[in-house]
Design a protein around this motif. Sequence first.
Motif, mmCIF file in Angstrom:
data_model
loop_
_atom_site.group_PDB
_atom_site.id
_atom_site.type_symbol
_atom_site.label_atom_id
_atom_site.label_comp_id
_atom_site.label_asym_id
_atom_site.label_seq_id
_atom_site.Cartn_x
_atom_site.Cartn_y
_atom_site.Cartn_z
ATOM 1 N N ILE A 1 0.833 -1.205 0.000
ATOM 2 C CA ILE A 1 0.000 0.000 0.000
ATOM 3 C C ILE A 1 0.866 1.251 0.000
ATOM 4 C CG2 ILE A 1 -1.622 1.354 1.392
ATOM 5 C CD1 ILE A 1 -2.898 -1.249 2.269
ATOM 6 N N LEU A 2 1.898 1.262 0.829
ATOM 7 C CA LEU A 2 2.805 2.410 0.865
ATOM 8 C C LEU A 2 3.448 2.633 -0.500
ATOM 9 C CD1 LEU A 2 4.552 1.748 4.300
ATOM 10 C CD2 LEU A 2 2.920 3.559 3.799
ATOM 11 N N ALA A 3 3.881 1.548 -1.141
ATOM 12 C CA ALA A 3 4.518 1.677 -2.449
ATOM 13 C C ALA A 3 3.520 2.145 -3.508
ATOM 14 C CB ALA A 3 5.137 0.337 -2.858
ATOM 15 N N LEU A 4 2.272 1.678 -3.437
ATOM 16 C CA LEU A 4 1.263 2.102 -4.406
ATOM 17 C C LEU A 4 0.915 3.578 -4.242
ATOM 18 C CD1 LEU A 4 -1.191 -0.957 -4.439
ATOM 19 C CD2 LEU A 4 0.572 -0.369 -6.109
ATOM 20 N N ILE A 5 0.807 4.023 -3.007
ATOM 21 C CA ILE A 5 0.522 5.446 -2.776
ATOM 22 C C ILE A 5 1.649 6.312 -3.322
ATOM 23 C CG2 ILE A 5 0.225 7.204 -0.982
ATOM 24 C CD1 ILE A 5 -1.190 5.113 0.707
ATOM 25 N N GLN A 6 2.887 5.906 -3.044
ATOM 26 C CA GLN A 6 4.025 6.669 -3.548
ATOM 27 C C GLN A 6 4.065 6.649 -5.075
ATOM 28 O OE1 GLN A 6 6.076 8.582 -1.799
ATOM 29 N NE2 GLN A 6 7.051 9.207 -3.724
ATOM 30 N N GLY A 7 3.729 5.492 -5.668
ATOM 31 C CA GLY A 7 3.705 5.414 -7.127
ATOM 32 C C GLY A 7 2.629 6.290 -7.727
ATOM 33 N N ALA A 8 1.443 6.336 -7.090
ATOM 34 C CA ALA A 8 0.369 7.196 -7.591
ATOM 35 C C ALA A 8 0.748 8.668 -7.489
ATOM 36 C CB ALA A 8 -0.917 6.919 -6.814
ATOM 37 N N ILE A 9 1.441 9.045 -6.421
ATOM 38 C CA ILE A 9 1.895 10.428 -6.280
ATOM 39 C C ILE A 9 2.892 10.773 -7.386
ATOM 40 C CG2 ILE A 9 3.186 12.006 -4.785
ATOM 41 C CD1 ILE A 9 1.968 10.598 -2.390
ATOM 42 N N GLU A 10 3.755 9.818 -7.724
ATOM 43 C CA GLU A 10 4.701 10.049 -8.813
ATOM 44 C C GLU A 10 3.978 10.235 -10.145
ATOM 45 O OE1 GLU A 10 7.487 6.890 -8.863
ATOM 46 O OE2 GLU A 10 8.421 7.418 -6.960
ATOM 47 N N VAL A 11 2.916 9.450 -10.378
ATOM 48 C CA VAL A 11 2.130 9.629 -11.592
ATOM 49 C C VAL A 11 1.492 11.012 -11.605
ATOM 50 C CG1 VAL A 11 0.137 8.813 -12.899
ATOM 51 C CG2 VAL A 11 1.682 7.182 -11.844
ATOM 52 N N GLN A 12 0.966 11.419 -10.480
ATOM 53 C CA GLN A 12 0.327 12.724 -10.384
ATOM 54 C C GLN A 12 1.310 13.861 -10.640
ATOM 55 O OE1 GLN A 12 -1.111 13.965 -6.461
ATOM 56 N NE2 GLN A 12 -3.125 14.335 -7.347
ATOM 57 N N GLU A 13 2.553 13.666 -10.256
ATOM 58 C CA GLU A 13 3.546 14.735 -10.381
ATOM 59 C C GLU A 13 4.330 14.669 -11.684
ATOM 60 O OE1 GLU A 13 5.933 14.259 -6.929
ATOM 61 O OE2 GLU A 13 4.485 15.216 -5.582
ATOM 62 N N THR A 14 4.582 13.475 -12.180
ATOM 63 C CA THR A 14 5.442 13.318 -13.358
ATOM 64 C C THR A 14 4.709 12.800 -14.584
ATOM 65 O OG1 THR A 14 6.082 11.036 -12.792
ATOM 66 C CG2 THR A 14 7.370 12.818 -11.807
ATOM 67 N N GLY A 15 3.466 12.303 -14.419
ATOM 68 C CA GLY A 15 2.731 11.784 -15.555
ATOM 69 C C GLY A 15 3.224 10.459 -16.077
ATOM 70 N N GLN A 16 3.957 9.712 -15.263
ATOM 71 C CA GLN A 16 4.499 8.431 -15.703
ATOM 72 C C GLN A 16 4.423 7.433 -14.560
ATOM 73 O OE1 GLN A 16 8.403 8.699 -17.392
ATOM 74 N NE2 GLN A 16 8.161 6.822 -18.563
ATOM 75 N N ALA A 17 3.894 6.243 -14.848
ATOM 76 C CA ALA A 17 3.717 5.208 -13.840
ATOM 77 C C ALA A 17 4.912 4.278 -13.816
ATOM 78 C CB ALA A 17 2.444 4.409 -14.108
ATOM 79 N N ASN A 18 5.226 3.747 -12.625
ATOM 80 C CA ASN A 18 6.317 2.788 -12.516
ATOM 81 C C ASN A 18 5.807 1.371 -12.777
ATOM 82 O OD1 ASN A 18 4.992 2.022 -10.127
ATOM 83 N ND2 ASN A 18 6.283 3.338 -8.867
ATOM 84 N N ASP A 19 6.714 0.416 -12.758
ATOM 85 C CA ASP A 19 6.352 -0.963 -13.075
ATOM 86 C C ASP A 19 5.413 -1.573 -12.041
ATOM 87 O OD1 ASP A 19 7.922 -0.841 -15.340
ATOM 88 O OD2 ASP A 19 9.699 -1.669 -14.349
ATOM 89 N N LEU A 20 5.570 -1.180 -10.778
ATOM 90 C CA LEU A 20 4.726 -1.763 -9.735
ATOM 91 C C LEU A 20 3.253 -1.470 -9.976
ATOM 92 C CD1 LEU A 20 4.407 -3.220 -7.033
ATOM 93 C CD2 LEU A 20 4.772 -1.038 -5.879
ATOM 94 N N LEU A 21 2.925 -0.254 -10.382
ATOM 95 C CA LEU A 21 1.533 0.077 -10.656
ATOM 96 C C LEU A 21 0.991 -0.765 -11.809
ATOM 97 C CD1 LEU A 21 1.466 3.976 -10.322
ATOM 98 C CD2 LEU A 21 1.031 2.236 -8.589
ATOM 99 N N GLY A 22 1.833 -1.020 -12.796
ATOM 100 C CA GLY A 22 1.401 -1.878 -13.890
ATOM 101 C C GLY A 22 1.149 -3.302 -13.454
ATOM 102 N N TYR A 23 1.933 -3.788 -12.496
ATOM 103 C CA TYR A 23 1.749 -5.161 -12.019
ATOM 104 C C TYR A 23 0.430 -5.347 -11.284
ATOM 105 C CZ TYR A 23 6.663 -5.983 -13.164
ATOM 106 O OH TYR A 23 7.854 -6.119 -13.827
ATOM 107 N N VAL A 24 -0.087 -4.300 -10.654
ATOM 108 C CA VAL A 24 -1.353 -4.413 -9.924
ATOM 109 C C VAL A 24 -2.538 -3.958 -10.760
ATOM 110 C CG1 VAL A 24 -0.232 -4.143 -7.693
ATOM 111 C CG2 VAL A 24 -1.102 -2.120 -8.862
ATOM 112 N N GLY A 25 -2.336 -3.750 -12.056
ATOM 113 C CA GLY A 25 -3.452 -3.477 -12.947
ATOM 114 C C GLY A 25 -3.718 -2.024 -13.251
ATOM 115 N N PHE A 26 -2.870 -1.100 -12.789
ATOM 116 C CA PHE A 26 -3.070 0.317 -13.106
ATOM 117 C C PHE A 26 -2.659 0.567 -14.554
ATOM 118 C CE2 PHE A 26 -1.783 4.760 -13.374
ATOM 119 C CZ PHE A 26 -2.840 5.399 -12.759
ATOM 120 N N GLN A 27 -3.562 1.185 -15.334
ATOM 121 C CA GLN A 27 -3.314 1.406 -16.749
ATOM 122 C C GLN A 27 -2.832 2.835 -16.981
ATOM 123 O OE1 GLN A 27 -7.076 0.314 -18.548
ATOM 124 N NE2 GLN A 27 -6.394 -1.792 -18.854
#
Length: 307
Positions: free
Chosen positions: A202-228
């Motif tokens: 959960i901590l890693a997903l929240i941090q990844g979502a914040i990165e998407v919000q700030e940089t417009g690019q998702a990391n691999d972890l978000l892709g592994y859990v189904g984030f498109q």
Amino acid sequence: MSSHPISPEHPYIPVVPENDTPAEQESGSGVLDMLERIGSVVVPVAVALYAVLYIGVEQMYAVFGVNPQQVGVDQSVLLGRMMSTLVLLLLVAIPLLGVLVGLGWLIDKMTGGLASRLFQRIRERPWIVATIAALWCGATYWGVFNLVGDLDLFVMVVIAVGLGVLAFLIPFRLLRRKPVGRAGTKVIAGGLTGIGLGFLLILALIQGAIEVQETGQANDLLGYVGFQDQWTVLKSAEDDKTLYDGRWMMLLGESDGTYVLYDCDKLETFRRPMETTNLSRIQLDPERHDGFTCGDLAKQDAPPQNG
């Protein structure tokens, strides 16, 4: 002659003393027994981890101000998106398990059976096993406490030791007296391990979502859990004119006849009806130049600072 004492009530029935370890454990364990024990631990870990995963997905979408239901993600959709990830995990886990079993067998052979005898001696001492399990279960709460506050290593060690000794040590020691209790200890330890890993996720997903919000690019972890990480340009369905100056919008999902989109330039999440909106030039996982950040238009629209 039997070495067991004779019962005074029934002189011909020997009294068998209580033992913390069953006979099959005392006689040693083979590779099949080891695989069975590993499976009895992996199953509760996996079940608990998947149960906590949906909470992580909710927290991930909450960064954008929506919930999974509003973007069309429920348990079945999440499982479907993760199917490829589960297959990859299975392909990695099976040979890894075989390597670990083979490594244990090799160490045991190199030590002339000393490793297995040492392991068996430790398992025959219930206080040692209960202490290890209690400390491990206490340490699994690190993700929970770290989610609500920032903890350093020293505080985490104190929490693990204190919580393990106070809450788990004596119950685990009492459970060691019977086979059912030993199985229950494995289930509890495995379940808490899965929950602990889930809160770290959960901590890693929240941090990844914040990165998407700030940089417009998702990391691999978000892709592994189904984030498109899917971006599109919007057009009006009435006259096919480009909307929002042709800027790329991230499509978070769709539900109840509406698209849920994130405007990277304005740092806003908004909805548009599907019947009045066309999607064009859809792009997955766009590449960004170095130093790219979201919020350019939001900075321009921000009121000037006084002073």
